[in-house]
Design a protein around this motif. Structure first.
Motif, short mmCIF file in Angstrom:
data_model
loop_
_atom_site.label_atom_id
_atom_site.label_comp_id
_atom_site.label_asym_id
_atom_site.label_seq_id
_atom_site.Cartn_x
_atom_site.Cartn_y
_atom_site.Cartn_z
N GLY A 74 0.84 -1.18 0.00
CA GLY A 74 0.00 0.00 0.00
C GLY A 74 0.88 1.24 0.00
N THR A 75 0.36 2.35 -0.46
CA THR A 75 1.18 3.55 -0.61
C THR A 75 1.60 4.17 0.72
OG1 THR A 75 -0.85 4.87 -0.82
CG2 THR A 75 0.19 4.12 -2.86
N GLU A 76 0.95 3.78 1.82
CA GLU A 76 1.25 4.39 3.11
C GLU A 76 2.35 3.66 3.88
OE1 GLU A 76 -1.25 0.93 3.88
OE2 GLU A 76 -1.29 2.55 2.39
N VAL A 77 2.85 2.54 3.38
CA VAL A 77 3.82 1.73 4.11
C VAL A 77 5.23 2.33 4.00
CG1 VAL A 77 4.89 -0.56 4.25
CG2 VAL A 77 2.45 -0.34 3.73
N ASP A 78 5.95 2.34 5.12
CA ASP A 78 7.33 2.81 5.16
C ASP A 78 8.22 1.82 4.42
OD1 ASP A 78 9.88 3.69 5.74
OD2 ASP A 78 9.65 3.65 7.91
N THR A 79 8.88 2.25 3.35
CA THR A 79 9.67 1.36 2.52
C THR A 79 11.18 1.52 2.73
OG1 THR A 79 9.62 2.99 0.72
CG2 THR A 79 7.89 1.29 0.74
N SER A 80 11.59 2.18 3.81
CA SER A 80 13.01 2.44 4.02
C SER A 80 13.82 1.15 4.12
CB SER A 80 13.23 3.31 5.25
OG SER A 80 12.64 2.72 6.41
N ALA A 81 13.23 0.08 4.70
CA ALA A 81 13.96 -1.18 4.83
C ALA A 81 14.19 -1.82 3.47
CB ALA A 81 13.19 -2.14 5.74
#
Length: 253
Positions: A74-81
């Motif tokens: 989803g577009t709201e998920v933190d993708t830094s990992a």
């Protein structure tokens, strides 16, 4: 009508059922659900992404010969990992839905357009095929999914004989998969030289009709800009968007 969450659930069900039928694997690591099929591994719609679990998933992929890892989000998920692990942002799935009755998949009872049967005579529902040869021959194995009982997945092939002296030509394909009362439409393609002949709409209606015979009341799919106009012409409307991230391991060995 289905929500974005229902679209995500339908796609997760499709991936996990394919893996079960085709010798793949599904496993959880904390909040992450991974699915591997062949040389591809996918992370399915996590709400959060712990860095250590991503590292373990990538290590497992390398050990099992996976070449590409996809993350569906989803577009709201933190993708830094994911970024830290070398993933790159990819295309955006446009989630679209339609009531089965609005797709135009049905004809009069007792005809070739009855529920579960293609309206377009150029479209065939199949459980095996000889259409794939050469470098594409392995795709035939995926039709094992259509032979699982009770049936939850349907495959349709499109054929065209326009301008051909050698009979019909294989022109495209599509799948549907039943998740609860929702039919997910997947892997739909018409080869470029056969496009703009009505085969795409024929494929879409055929697989939705087939899923409707097993209880589907709504259909969902993820669209690209190229396909959106076709889906809208068959009664679908966009209700949201997601994002994908990708890691190509064959480029990092």
């Amino acid at each position: 009508m289905p929500t974005v969450e229902a679209c995500e659930a339908a796609q997760t069900c499709w991936f996990t059922c394919r893996a079960a039928a085709l010798g793949g694997q599904t496993w959880s690591d904390g909040p992450l659900l991974w699915v591997r099929e062949g040389d591809e591994q996918n992370l399915m719609f996590p709400q959060r992404i712990p860095a250590d679990a991503v590292v373990r998933g990538v290590e497992r992929a390398r050990e099992t010969g996976v070449r590409i890892i996809g993350a569906w989000l989803g577009t709201e998920v933190d993708t830094s990992a994911l970024a830290a692990a070398g993933f790159e942002r990819g295309w955006e799935p446009w989630w679209m839905t339609a009531a089965v009755a609005d797709v135009g998949a049905f004809g009069a009872p007792g005809t070739s357009g009855a529920p579960g049967y293609p309206v377009d005579p150029r479209i065939e529902l199949q459980q095996d095929t000889v259409d794939y040869t050469g470098e594409h021959a392995a795709y035939r194995d995926t039709l094992k999914v259509a032979r699982v009982r009770p049936q939850h997945s349907w495959y349709a092939a499109a054929y065209d004989d326009r301008g051909s002296r050698n009979g019909r030509r294989f022109a495209g394909r599509a799948w549907s998969h039943l998740s609860g009362e929702t039919a997910g439409v997947f892997d739909m393609v018409v080869w470029p030289r056969f496009q703009r002949r009505g085969l795409g709409s024929g494929l879409l209606r055929a697989v939705v009709a087939a899923a409707a015979t097993a209880g589907a009341g709504n259909a969902v799919l993820n669209a690209t800009p190229e396909g959106k106009l076709l889906y809208e012409s068959c009664g679908f409307r966009q209700i949201g968007a997601g994002i994908t991230w990708w890691l190509h391991l064959d480029q990092r060995l």
